[in-house]
Design a protein around this motif. Structure first.
Motif, short mmCIF file in Angstrom:
data_model
loop_
_atom_site.label_atom_id
_atom_site.label_comp_id
_atom_site.label_asym_id
_atom_site.label_seq_id
_atom_site.Cartn_x
_atom_site.Cartn_y
_atom_site.Cartn_z
N ARG A 111 2.27 -2.20 46.13
CA ARG A 111 2.06 -3.59 45.69
C ARG A 111 0.79 -3.71 44.87
NH1 ARG A 111 -1.05 -7.80 48.00
NH2 ARG A 111 -0.35 -9.86 47.31
N ASP A 112 -0.29 -3.09 45.35
CA ASP A 112 -1.57 -3.17 44.65
C ASP A 112 -1.49 -2.47 43.29
OD1 ASP A 112 -4.54 -3.85 44.92
OD2 ASP A 112 -4.60 -1.73 44.40
N LEU A 113 -0.84 -1.31 43.24
CA LEU A 113 -0.72 -0.59 41.98
C LEU A 113 0.11 -1.36 40.96
CD1 LEU A 113 -0.23 3.07 43.28
CD2 LEU A 113 -2.32 2.00 42.39
N ARG A 114 1.14 -2.06 41.43
CA ARG A 114 1.93 -2.88 40.52
C ARG A 114 1.11 -4.04 39.97
NH1 ARG A 114 7.42 -3.00 44.22
NH2 ARG A 114 8.22 -0.93 43.59
N HIS A 115 0.28 -4.63 40.81
CA HIS A 115 -0.60 -5.70 40.33
C HIS A 115 -1.54 -5.18 39.25
CE1 HIS A 115 -0.19 -8.57 44.06
NE2 HIS A 115 0.93 -8.39 43.41
N ASN A 116 -2.07 -3.98 39.46
CA ASN A 116 -2.97 -3.40 38.46
C ASN A 116 -2.24 -3.13 37.15
OD1 ASN A 116 -5.25 -3.34 40.13
ND2 ASN A 116 -4.69 -1.38 41.01
N ARG A 117 -1.00 -2.68 37.25
CA ARG A 117 -0.23 -2.39 36.03
C ARG A 117 0.11 -3.67 35.28
NH1 ARG A 117 5.43 0.13 37.22
NH2 ARG A 117 5.78 -2.06 37.76
N ARG A 118 0.39 -4.74 36.00
CA ARG A 118 0.75 -6.00 35.36
C ARG A 118 -0.47 -6.81 34.92
NH1 ARG A 118 5.27 -7.60 39.95
NH2 ARG A 118 6.79 -5.97 39.40
N ASN A 119 -1.63 -6.43 35.41
CA ASN A 119 -2.85 -7.14 35.06
C ASN A 119 -3.88 -6.13 34.57
OD1 ASN A 119 -4.78 -9.12 34.77
ND2 ASN A 119 -5.32 -9.19 36.94
N PRO A 120 -3.73 -5.62 33.35
CA PRO A 120 -4.65 -4.59 32.84
C PRO A 120 -6.08 -5.08 32.69
CG PRO A 120 -3.21 -5.40 31.08
CD PRO A 120 -2.68 -5.96 32.37
N SER A 121 -6.30 -6.38 32.72
CA SER A 121 -7.68 -6.88 32.62
C SER A 121 -8.53 -6.42 33.80
CB SER A 121 -7.67 -8.41 32.55
OG SER A 121 -7.11 -8.98 33.72
N THR A 122 -7.89 -6.09 34.93
CA THR A 122 -8.63 -5.56 36.07
C THR A 122 -9.31 -4.26 35.70
OG1 THR A 122 -7.08 -6.61 37.60
CG2 THR A 122 -8.46 -4.85 38.47
N MET A 123 -8.55 -3.36 35.07
CA MET A 123 -9.12 -2.09 34.62
C MET A 123 -10.15 -2.31 33.52
SD MET A 123 -8.86 1.28 35.06
CE MET A 123 -7.21 1.58 35.71
N PHE A 124 -9.85 -3.22 32.60
CA PHE A 124 -10.77 -3.50 31.51
C PHE A 124 -12.09 -4.04 32.04
CE2 PHE A 124 -12.51 -6.44 28.33
CZ PHE A 124 -12.65 -5.58 27.25
N GLY A 125 -12.02 -4.94 33.01
CA GLY A 125 -13.23 -5.51 33.57
C GLY A 125 -14.09 -4.49 34.28
N ALA A 126 -13.46 -3.47 34.87
CA ALA A 126 -14.22 -2.43 35.55
C ALA A 126 -14.85 -1.44 34.58
CB ALA A 126 -13.31 -1.67 36.52
N LEU A 127 -14.37 -1.41 33.34
CA LEU A 127 -14.85 -0.43 32.37
C LEU A 127 -15.85 -0.99 31.38
CD1 LEU A 127 -11.55 1.48 31.49
CD2 LEU A 127 -13.53 2.41 32.69
N ILE A 128 -15.68 -2.25 30.97
CA ILE A 128 -16.44 -2.77 29.84
C ILE A 128 -17.94 -2.79 30.11
CG2 ILE A 128 -16.08 -5.15 30.58
CD1 ILE A 128 -16.36 -3.80 26.96
N ALA A 129 -18.37 -3.26 31.28
CA ALA A 129 -19.80 -3.34 31.58
C ALA A 129 -20.45 -1.96 31.66
CB ALA A 129 -20.04 -4.14 32.85
N PRO A 130 -19.87 -0.99 32.39
CA PRO A 130 -20.48 0.35 32.40
C PRO A 130 -20.54 0.99 31.02
CG PRO A 130 -18.98 0.13 34.25
CD PRO A 130 -18.78 -1.07 33.38
N ILE A 131 -19.52 0.77 30.20
CA ILE A 131 -19.53 1.34 28.85
C ILE A 131 -20.66 0.72 28.02
CG2 ILE A 131 -18.26 1.43 26.67
CD1 ILE A 131 -15.72 1.82 28.28
N LEU A 132 -20.80 -0.60 28.09
CA LEU A 132 -21.87 -1.26 27.35
C LEU A 132 -23.25 -0.80 27.84
CD1 LEU A 132 -20.49 -4.91 27.07
CD2 LEU A 132 -20.60 -3.17 25.28
#
Length: 250
Positions: A10-31
Motif C-alpha cells: 500500500r505504501d509503495l503504491r502511494h509513493n508511485r502515485r505521488n512522485p512528489s514524495t520522492m521529489f520532496g526528499a531529493l530537492i533540498a539535499p541536492i540544493l
C-alpha cells in the motif's frame, strides 16, 4: 508478516502515485549539495573536490532526514482521513499497519540515497570504500532510516493536523545540519562543539565518512549503532502507545 507486506505494498503504491514524495526528499539535499560544494567549497582551504568528499556523508544523512520527514505527513494524513481508525477495526495485526509504513520509508530512503550518491559521482566524487565499507554504508543508512522513520511515525500519530506533522518532523530533518556534516567539530565554538559531538547524527555521519574513505571502523560506528537502536526503540514504543489509544475526534 503477511499483513505487514500488505501494508508495505500500500505504501509503495502511494509513493508511485505521488512522485512528489520522492521529489520532496531529493530537492533540498541536492540544493544543499550544490550550494556547499560549488559556493562554499571553493572558499575553503580544502578546495572543491576535497570538500565534496568531506560533505557527501552529511548530504546522505540529510537525505535520510528529508525522506523520513514525509512519513509524519503521510501518517497524519491517514489519521485525518480515518483510514487508521478503520484499520483498528479490521482483523489484521495492529503492528503491521505501522511496520508496513516504516519499511516503505526505508526502501524509499535507500533509493533517494542511491540517487544522491550517483549525483555526487557525476560531480567527481570518488569514494575509496572496500566491500566491507559499502556494506557498512548500506547498513548504517538503512538503520538510521529505520530509526528515524519510527520517530516520525510517532510524530504523525501525535499531532492533529497534517501541517502540524510537517513541523513536528523538523528536528529530525534539520538536526543533521547541526552536526559535523559541513564542518569539523574542532573548528566550532565550545558550546556548539559540545552539542554537535553529543547528538545522534554526528557519529552516524562520521561512521559513513570512515567507511566511504576506506578507513577501518572506529568508535563512531558503535556510537552510531547505539543511537539508532535507542531512536528505533523510543520511536516504536511511542508509536505503539499512540496507535493503541482509543481514537479521538480530529
Amino acid at each position: 508478516m503477511r499483513d505487514a507486506l500488505t501494508m508495505l505494498r500500500r505504501d509503495l503504491r502511494h509513493n508511485r502515485r505521488n512522485p512528489s514524495t520522492m521529489f520532496g526528499a531529493l530537492i533540498a539535499p541536492i540544493l544543499m549539495l550544490l550550494m556547499f560544494v560549488y559556493i562554499f567549497g571553493g572558499a575553503t582551504t580544502l578546495g572543491t573536490s576535497a570538500y565534496l568528499a568531506y560533505v557527501v556523508p552529511g548530504i546522505l544523512v540529510l537525505c535520510i532526514g528529508y525522506s523520513v520527514g514525509q512519513t509524519a505527513v503521510a501518517v497524519a494524513t491517514d489519521m485525518n482521513e480515518g483510514i487508521i481508525n478503520r484499520f483498528r477495526t479490521m482483523g489484521i495485526s495492529r503492528a503491521a499497519v505501522l511496520t508496513g509504513r516504516v519499511l516503505g520509508t526505508v526502501l524509499r530512503t535507500l533509493l533517494c540515497v542511491l540517487l544522491i550518491l550517483l549525483l555526487t559521482l557525476a560531480m567527481g566524487y570518488r569514494p575509496h570504500a572496500t566491500l566491507t565499507g559499502w556494506l557498512t554504508v548500506t547498513g548504517v543508512v538503512a538503520l538510521s532510516a529505520f530509526a528515524a522513520a519510527w520517530l516520525t511515525t510517532a510524530m504523525g500519530l501525535s499531532v492533529r493536523t497534517v501541517v502540524a506533522a510537517s513541523y513536528a518532523a523538523l528536528p529530525i530533518t534539520l538536526l543533521p545540519i547541526l552536526s559535523s556534516a559541513f564542518a569539523p567539530t574542532q573548528h566550532m565554538s565550545a558550546g556548539v562543539r559540545a552539542f554537535t559531538e553529543h547528538q545522534p547524527y554526528t557519529p552516524i555521519i562520521e561512521s559513513l565518512r570512515e567507511a566511504l574513505n576506506g578507513a577501518p571502523a572506529g568508535s563512531h560506528l558503535w556510537w552510531a549503532l547505539g543511537w539508532t537502536a535507542a531512536m528505533a526503540i523510543a520511536g516504536y514504543l511511542w508509536s505503539r502507545a499512540r496507535f493503541t489509544r482509543p481514537p479521538t475526534p480530529r
